[in-house]
Design a protein around this motif. Sequence first.
Motif, short mmCIF file in Angstrom:
data_model
loop_
_atom_site.label_atom_id
_atom_site.label_comp_id
_atom_site.label_asym_id
_atom_site.label_seq_id
_atom_site.Cartn_x
_atom_site.Cartn_y
_atom_site.Cartn_z
N PHE A 95 0.88 -1.16 0.00
CA PHE A 95 0.00 0.00 0.00
C PHE A 95 0.92 1.21 0.00
O PHE A 95 1.87 1.25 0.79
N LEU A 96 0.68 2.18 -0.84
CA LEU A 96 1.46 3.42 -0.82
C LEU A 96 0.75 4.43 0.07
O LEU A 96 -0.48 4.45 0.14
N SER A 97 1.53 5.26 0.74
CA SER A 97 0.98 6.24 1.67
C SER A 97 1.16 7.65 1.12
O SER A 97 2.25 8.00 0.65
N LEU A 98 0.11 8.44 1.17
CA LEU A 98 0.16 9.84 0.74
C LEU A 98 0.19 10.73 1.97
O LEU A 98 -0.53 10.51 2.93
N VAL A 99 1.03 11.76 1.92
CA VAL A 99 1.12 12.70 3.04
C VAL A 99 0.07 13.78 2.90
O VAL A 99 -0.58 13.91 1.87
#
Length: 133
Positions: A95-99
């Motif tokens: 899963f990629l995380s967005l700030v």
Amino acid sequence: MSATKVLRNNLEVFDGKTLAKGWAIVSGSKIELAGQGTYSGDAAGLDTDSTEGFVTPGLIDTHLHGGGGFSADGSYQDMVKVIDFHQGFGVRKTFLSLVSAPLESILVSIDHATSLLKSDDRFLGLHLEGPFL
């Protein structure tokens, strides 16, 4: 294509309850089968001593912001490069995380991620952070 190998000798296999001596059949980078005890199948020409290494299932990372100089908040290509980078360290799904970012930026990243979900089975989804959600 990598050859299939039967790994044994000093290999520990966890069956969900106990850790014991065992074996694993590996084809390329995929564990095809593993078991505890002595391998009873035909291993002629496939037997490999596993004394100096280890085998583990591919990892799933649920929180990646970037890697290899690329950001999960970047372009579609940047997202792929982040996944590629971490795959080199055993991460098979992510899963990629967005700030936190302005809503428009987050929506662009979500569009990239939507395309990525359709084209790359290593990508499982997004983790969104921040006060703009």
